[in-house]
Enzyme design. Structure first.
Site, PDB file in Angstrom:
ATOM      1  CG  ASP A 276       1.452   2.060  12.506  1.00 35.47           C
ATOM      2  OD1 ASP A 276       1.592   3.134  11.906  1.00 35.47           O
ATOM      3  OD2 ASP A 276       1.223   1.974  13.732  1.00 35.47           O
TER       4      ASP A 276
ATOM      5  N   GLY B 108      -3.558  -8.557  10.746  1.00 37.89           N
ATOM      6  CA  GLY B 108      -2.178  -8.894  11.055  1.00 37.89           C
ATOM      7  C   GLY B 108      -2.089  -9.331  12.499  1.00 37.89           C
ATOM      8  CB  VAL B 109      -0.031  -8.140  15.400  1.00 37.46           C
ATOM      9  CG1 VAL B 109       1.324  -8.411  14.768  1.00 37.46           C
ATOM     10  CG2 VAL B 109      -0.351  -6.664  15.370  1.00 37.46           C
ATOM     11  CE1 TYR B 110      -3.172  -4.568  17.498  1.00 33.43           C
ATOM     12  CE2 TYR B 110      -4.929  -3.238  16.581  1.00 33.43           C
ATOM     13  CZ  TYR B 110      -3.792  -3.343  17.338  1.00 33.43           C
ATOM     14  OH  TYR B 110      -3.271  -2.228  17.944  1.00 33.43           O
TER      15      TYR B 110
ATOM     16  CB  SER C 215      -8.299  -6.080  12.608  1.00 29.01           C
ATOM     17  OG  SER C 215      -8.492  -4.951  13.427  1.00 29.01           O
TER      18      SER C 215
ATOM     19  CB  ILE D 218      -1.000  -0.026   1.184  1.00 36.47           C
ATOM     20  CG1 ILE D 218      -2.185   0.900   0.923  1.00 36.47           C
ATOM     21  CG2 ILE D 218      -0.306   0.308   2.507  1.00 36.47           C
ATOM     22  CD1 ILE D 218      -3.353   0.682   1.864  1.00 36.47           C
TER      23      ILE D 218
ATOM     24  CG  ASN E 267      -0.394   1.692  17.910  1.00 34.20           C
ATOM     25  OD1 ASN E 267      -0.353   2.858  18.323  1.00 34.20           O
ATOM     26  ND2 ASN E 267       0.683   1.085  17.425  1.00 34.20           N
TER      27      ASN E 267
HETATM   28  P1  ADP Z   1      -3.325  -4.861  12.583  1.00 28.31           P
HETATM   29  O1  ADP Z   1      -2.609  -4.448  13.830  1.00 28.31           O
HETATM   30  O2  ADP Z   1      -4.548  -3.999  12.280  1.00 28.31           O
HETATM   31  O3  ADP Z   1      -3.623  -6.338  12.551  1.00 28.31           O
HETATM   32  P2  ADP Z   1      -1.054  -5.199  10.796  1.00 28.31           P
HETATM   33  O4  ADP Z   1      -0.170  -4.161  10.207  1.00 28.31           O
HETATM   34  O5  ADP Z   1      -0.431  -6.205  11.690  1.00 28.31           O
HETATM   35  O6  ADP Z   1      -2.297  -4.453  11.445  1.00 28.31           O
HETATM   36  O7  ADP Z   1      -1.754  -5.974   9.619  1.00 28.31           O
HETATM   37  C1  ADP Z   1      -2.784  -5.448   8.828  1.00 28.31           C
HETATM   38  C2  ADP Z   1      -2.669  -6.038   7.433  1.00 28.31           C
HETATM   39  O8  ADP Z   1      -1.741  -5.264   6.678  1.00 28.31           O
HETATM   40  C3  ADP Z   1      -2.130  -7.454   7.424  1.00 28.31           C
HETATM   41  O9  ADP Z   1      -2.934  -8.231   6.551  1.00 28.31           O
HETATM   42  C4  ADP Z   1      -0.716  -7.313   6.871  1.00 28.31           C
HETATM   43  O10 ADP Z   1      -0.340  -8.442   6.113  1.00 28.31           O
HETATM   44  C5  ADP Z   1      -0.907  -6.131   5.949  1.00 28.31           C
HETATM   45  N1  ADP Z   1       0.303  -5.398   5.549  1.00 28.31           N
HETATM   46  C6  ADP Z   1       1.521  -5.337   6.143  1.00 28.31           C
HETATM   47  N2  ADP Z   1       2.349  -4.534   5.434  1.00 28.31           N
HETATM   48  C7  ADP Z   1       1.619  -4.072   4.362  1.00 28.31           C
HETATM   49  C8  ADP Z   1       1.886  -3.204   3.252  1.00 28.31           C
HETATM   50  N3  ADP Z   1       3.087  -2.618   3.082  1.00 28.31           N
HETATM   51  N4  ADP Z   1       0.882  -2.974   2.345  1.00 28.31           N
HETATM   52  C9  ADP Z   1      -0.331  -3.536   2.496  1.00 28.31           C
HETATM   53  N5  ADP Z   1      -0.655  -4.347   3.533  1.00 28.31           N
HETATM   54  C10 ADP Z   1       0.311  -4.612   4.442  1.00 28.31           C
END
Ligand code: ADP
Length: 195
Positions: free
Chosen positions: A57, A147-149, A145, A30, A47
């Protein structure tokens, strides 16, 4: 649904959310997404502190440069260490990113939120609200949410797509930029089911 290839060479799947708003799904990063650089925004899965973190993030802060952290620090705290409560959204400039704005939202931690479905819906809904208040026409979301969430992907995709459909009025395009084949395939399947 029609599937075309854009300059990035990632396939883009297109759907209509309404007569005037398209939904576009693609796999990718993204932080390199942009549409016109002046009415476009990417959404950060932040967060509540809004001072950076891991996952998307961290990638957004690295790509935007240190000015983004300074802008986040200026967002007032609503209570100790909370600038953006779960389900709400805040906007900042995007600095070195190729878009105009970053909209920071906070999705639920799936196992800790009492109503994770409601909180996730609010995160999408309020991101779109803030986008429209700032005349954004093109917006790109990650899988908030997921990813780590630890939100289950299928359930998250249903909430994501149904909520953007409900609140897409006034926007030209809503994109999802999904980071893995698995997420992309689930979002595609859900869009085919719901649209
Ligand atoms: P959350 O804390 O909301 O779970 P995360 O960053 O851990 O957020 O994950 C949210 C989503 O973003 C996950 O599916 C992760 O794979 C994805 N993600 C991580 N890096 C990127 C990126 N550079 N572009 C798009 N999506 C990403």
């Amino acid at each position: 649904m029609d599937s075309v290839r854009h300059a990035s060479s990632a396939p883009v799947a297109s759907f209509q959310l309404s007569p005037s708003c398209a939904l576009k799904l693609q796999k990718g990063d993204i932080t390199v997404w942009s549409l016109d650089g002046s009415t476009d925004a990417i959404v950060n899965a932040a967060n509540e502190r809004m001072l950076g973190g891991g996952g998307v993030d961290g990638a957004i802060h690295r790509a935007a440069g240190p000015e983004l952290l300074e802008a986040c620090k200026k967002v007032p705290e609503v209570r100790a260490a909370v600038r953006c409560p779960t389900g709400e959204a805040r906007i900042t400039p995007a600095f070195r990113l190729p878009v105009a704005y970053v909209i920071h939202t906070v999705g639920p931690i799936y196992d800790m939120d009492r109503h994770p479905d409601v909180s996730l819906r609010n995160a999408y809904k309020n991101s779109l609200k803030v986008a429209k208040e700032n005349n954004v026409q093109y917006i790109a979301f990650p899988a908030i949410s997921c990813g780590v969430y630890r939100f289950p992907y299928k359930e998250a995709s249903r909430i994501a797509i149904s909520t953007v459909k409900e609140f897409s009025d006034g926007l030209k395009e809503v994109h999802f930029v999904l980071f893995s084949d698995e997420l992309y395939n689930i979002w595609l399947e859900t869009a085919q089911e719901l649209l």
